[in-house]
Scaffold this motif. Structure first.
Motif, PDB file in Angstrom:
ATOM      1  N   ARG A   7      11.485  29.070 -13.663  1.00 40.08           N
ATOM      2  CA  ARG A   7      12.857  28.568 -13.625  1.00 40.08           C
ATOM      3  C   ARG A   7      13.387  28.490 -15.058  1.00 40.08           C
ATOM      4  N   PHE A   8      14.700  28.679 -15.205  1.00 39.90           N
ATOM      5  CA  PHE A   8      15.319  28.687 -16.529  1.00 39.90           C
ATOM      6  C   PHE A   8      16.468  27.687 -16.582  1.00 39.90           C
ATOM      7  N   PHE A   9      16.516  26.956 -17.696  1.00 40.77           N
ATOM      8  CA  PHE A   9      17.559  25.961 -17.888  1.00 40.77           C
ATOM      9  C   PHE A   9      18.140  26.060 -19.295  1.00 40.77           C
ATOM     10  N   THR A  10      19.443  25.845 -19.393  1.00 39.79           N
ATOM     11  CA  THR A  10      20.062  25.503 -20.669  1.00 39.79           C
ATOM     12  C   THR A  10      20.248  23.984 -20.661  1.00 39.79           C
ATOM     13  N   ALA A  11      20.898  23.460 -21.683  1.00 43.28           N
ATOM     14  CA  ALA A  11      21.158  22.023 -21.707  1.00 43.28           C
ATOM     15  C   ALA A  11      22.173  21.615 -20.645  1.00 43.28           C
ATOM     16  N   SER A  12      22.879  22.606 -20.066  1.00 44.92           N
ATOM     17  CA  SER A  12      23.946  22.300 -19.108  1.00 44.92           C
ATOM     18  C   SER A  12      23.606  22.632 -17.667  1.00 44.92           C
ATOM     19  N   VAL A  13      22.924  23.766 -17.440  1.00 46.94           N
ATOM     20  CA  VAL A  13      22.759  24.253 -16.073  1.00 46.94           C
ATOM     21  C   VAL A  13      21.401  24.936 -15.887  1.00 46.94           C
ATOM     22  N   GLU A  14      21.032  25.124 -14.613  1.00 45.72           N
ATOM     23  CA  GLU A  14      19.936  26.018 -14.276  1.00 45.72           C
ATOM     24  C   GLU A  14      20.513  27.412 -14.081  1.00 45.72           C
ATOM     25  N   LEU A  15      19.802  28.417 -14.573  1.00 47.74           N
ATOM     26  CA  LEU A  15      20.245  29.805 -14.471  1.00 47.74           C
ATOM     27  C   LEU A  15      19.500  30.511 -13.343  1.00 47.74           C
ATOM     28  N   SER A  16      20.196  31.404 -12.654  1.00 44.81           N
ATOM     29  CA  SER A  16      19.553  32.184 -11.594  1.00 44.81           C
ATOM     30  C   SER A  16      18.683  33.294 -12.172  1.00 44.81           C
ATOM     31  N   GLY A  17      18.816  33.561 -13.464  1.00 40.48           N
ATOM     32  CA  GLY A  17      17.979  34.547 -14.147  1.00 40.48           C
ATOM     33  C   GLY A  17      18.204  34.442 -15.639  1.00 40.48           C
ATOM     34  N   CYS A  18      17.219  34.839 -16.415  1.00 41.08           N
ATOM     35  CA  CYS A  18      17.345  34.824 -17.876  1.00 41.08           C
ATOM     36  C   CYS A  18      16.439  35.921 -18.424  1.00 41.08           C
ATOM     37  N   GLY A  19      17.058  36.955 -19.019  1.00 42.52           N
ATOM     38  CA  GLY A  19      16.280  38.100 -19.482  1.00 42.52           C
ATOM     39  C   GLY A  19      15.373  37.780 -20.653  1.00 42.52           C
ATOM     40  N   HIS A  20      15.928  37.215 -21.736  1.00 48.77           N
ATOM     41  CA  HIS A  20      15.053  36.912 -22.867  1.00 48.77           C
ATOM     42  C   HIS A  20      14.088  35.784 -22.510  1.00 48.77           C
ATOM     43  N   GLY A  21      14.485  34.908 -21.564  1.00 53.73           N
ATOM     44  CA  GLY A  21      13.563  33.884 -21.083  1.00 53.73           C
ATOM     45  C   GLY A  21      12.390  34.488 -20.332  1.00 53.73           C
ATOM     46  N   THR A  22      12.647  35.560 -19.580  1.00 54.73           N
ATOM     47  CA  THR A  22      11.565  36.267 -18.895  1.00 54.73           C
ATOM     48  C   THR A  22      10.618  36.905 -19.901  1.00 54.73           C
ATOM     49  N   VAL A  23      11.171  37.501 -20.965  1.00 60.51           N
ATOM     50  CA  VAL A  23      10.338  38.063 -22.026  1.00 60.51           C
ATOM     51  C   VAL A  23       9.454  36.969 -22.611  1.00 60.51           C
ATOM     52  N   ALA A  24      10.023  35.798 -22.895  1.00 60.69           N
ATOM     53  CA  ALA A  24       9.259  34.693 -23.469  1.00 60.69           C
ATOM     54  C   ALA A  24       8.196  34.178 -22.509  1.00 60.69           C
ATOM     55  N   ALA A  25       8.571  33.994 -21.239  1.00 60.15           N
ATOM     56  CA  ALA A  25       7.641  33.447 -20.256  1.00 60.15           C
ATOM     57  C   ALA A  25       6.436  34.360 -20.052  1.00 60.15           C
ATOM     58  N   GLN A  26       6.695  35.659 -19.929  1.00 58.19           N
ATOM     59  CA  GLN A  26       5.595  36.589 -19.706  1.00 58.19           C
ATOM     60  C   GLN A  26       4.732  36.763 -20.956  1.00 58.19           C
ATOM     61  N   ALA A  27       5.325  36.599 -22.138  1.00 58.83           N
ATOM     62  CA  ALA A  27       4.531  36.635 -23.372  1.00 58.83           C
ATOM     63  C   ALA A  27       3.556  35.472 -23.407  1.00 58.83           C
ATOM     64  N   VAL A  28       4.007  34.294 -23.014  1.00 59.05           N
ATOM     65  CA  VAL A  28       3.119  33.128 -22.984  1.00 59.05           C
ATOM     66  C   VAL A  28       2.031  33.311 -21.935  1.00 59.05           C
ATOM     67  N   ARG A  29       2.384  33.841 -20.786  1.00 54.16           N
ATOM     68  CA  ARG A  29       1.368  34.048 -19.746  1.00 54.16           C
ATOM     69  C   ARG A  29       0.272  34.984 -20.236  1.00 54.16           C
ATOM     70  N   LEU A  30       0.649  36.057 -20.932  1.00 56.31           N
ATOM     71  CA  LEU A  30      -0.374  36.953 -21.471  1.00 56.31           C
ATOM     72  C   LEU A  30      -1.162  36.274 -22.577  1.00 56.31           C
ATOM     73  N   ALA A  31      -0.484  35.524 -23.444  1.00 51.38           N
ATOM     74  CA  ALA A  31      -1.159  34.887 -24.573  1.00 51.38           C
ATOM     75  C   ALA A  31      -2.195  33.871 -24.130  1.00 51.38           C
ATOM     76  N   ARG A  32      -2.078  33.369 -22.923  1.00 56.26           N
ATOM     77  CA  ARG A  32      -3.049  32.403 -22.409  1.00 56.26           C
ATOM     78  C   ARG A  32      -4.300  33.071 -21.854  1.00 56.26           C
ATOM     79  N   THR A  33      -4.321  34.393 -21.853  1.00 57.93           N
ATOM     80  CA  THR A  33      -5.466  35.130 -21.313  1.00 57.93           C
ATOM     81  C   THR A  33      -6.176  35.888 -22.423  1.00 57.93           C
TER      82      THR A  33
END
Length: 348
Positions: free
Chosen positions: A124-150
């Motif tokens: 899930r993605f949030f700004t300080a104001s709302v939840e977003l139905s999608g976030c491209g650079h957030g997806t890049v960040a999230a998947q980078a962390v998932r790989l970095a944990r392995t």
């Protein structure tokens, strides 16, 4: 840099807005290949997420927040700082909205604990104001962390966000972690005259700023946004929107925001700025989903079967960023893939 791009991307009907040699079945945009995609630099040695910070989001404490610079330039500079943390079922959405501000980032990604019935990991993605139905650079960040944990060198998986499950690929590279994701179908339409006039006025564009041959479009990979072409990079840097007027106009017409851009030409990447005050982001460092929308628009207006582009962003904010995208035409419409290089910060 496009690990799972279909062979059609390398066909004679492809329009490439960057030098784009194919290497071992992988599409590698030329501007990034020496820094992030050389096979000799492919690392299978693991590294951990060495640094994280504890932040207080609302009344809750989030003890393990990792900040990722998403969509950095090819040398690892810049990128969009994005907070990534494991979600907490006890948290409220107000707690989640508070995390981005507490971490000093515009967006925060929350990783769910288990797969959905469709096989995707929830994010899930949030700004300080709302939840977003999608976030491209957030997806890049999230998947980078998932790989970095392995201990893996490459992670092919699926993500579930905004009611949609889609494929993701994360690969360790010398300059960071390269991530690509399937954006899916992008719907395109021409804006109504009043819609276009309201947005252009709120952006503060002058008579000399519009692009001579390109025109605004509404693009929707989910949330619609307006793509607004301008004449050149000087015109792009001059854009000085009125945040309040732009927020009102976007809310009136149901738009996420406005992606003002200079199209890529030949070997030179495009450039863009994303304004989204309606969701609490006056200007975004990097907007990956809008870059995918631009690839779909360029494909639609050229008649090619595939398009591959690079778009530089963030310069006006002192955070140089780069997003890559490809679009292809299929029986059901135009589909896109979006990618970028992420640097997981080692400490805070």
């Amino acid at each position: 840099m496009l690990p799972t791009t279909p062979p059609a991307v390398r066909s004679s009907s492809t329009i490439r807005c960057r030098t784009a040699p194919a290497e071992a079945g992988r599409y590698v945009p030329g501007r990034l290949r020496s820094a992030v995609a050389a096979r000799s630099g492919y690392r299978r040695t693991p590294f951990a997420v060495a640094g994280s910070l504890s932040v207080r989001g609302g009344p809750m404490s989030w003890p393990d927040v990792t900040v990722v610079d998403a969509c950095v330039r090819r040398d690892g500079r810049g990128g969009s700082p994005t907070a990534v943390t494991d979600d907490d079922r006890a948290a409220t959405d107000a707690d989640r909205r508070a995390v981005a501000a507490a971490a000093g980032t515009s967006h925060a990604a929350f990783l769910g604990p288990g797969r959905t019935p469709g096989g995707g990991w929830p994010v899930r993605f949030f700004t300080a104001s709302v939840e977003l139905s999608g976030c491209g650079h957030g997806t890049v960040a999230a998947q980078a962390v998932r790989l970095a944990r392995t201990a893996l060198g490459e992670l092919n998986d699926r993500q579930h966000t905004g009611g949609r499950t889609f494929g993701t690929v994360a690969i360790r590279r010398p300059a960071g972690i390269e991530v690509w994701f399937d954006q899916g179908f992008v719907a395109l339409r021409h804006p109504a005259p009043d819609e276009r006039a309201a947005i252009v006025a709120a952006l503060g564009l002058t008579a000399d700023d519009p692009h001579p041959s390109d025109a605004p479009r509404i693009a929707a990979p989910g949330a619609p946004r307006m793509l607004v072409p301008v004449h050149d990079r000087s015109a792009l840097l001059r854009v000085h929107p009125h945040p309040g007027r732009l927020a009102v106009a976007c809310q009136r017409y149901g738009l996420l925001g406005c992606f003002v851009y200079v199209p890529p030409v030949g070997d030179r990447p495009g450039a863009a700025r994303m304004f989204a005050p309606a969701i609490g982001v006056d200007e975004d460092v990097a907007n990956a989903n809008s870059t995918g929308c631009l690839a779909a628009h360029l494909l639609d207006t050229t008649g090619a079967q595939t398009v591959a582009i690079e778009v530089e962003q963030g310069d006006s904010l002192g955070r140089p960023a780069s997003v890559l995208a490809s679009a292809r035409r299929g029986p059901a419409g135009i589909t896109t893939r979006v990618g970028g290089l992420a640097v997981v910060r080692d400490g805070h």
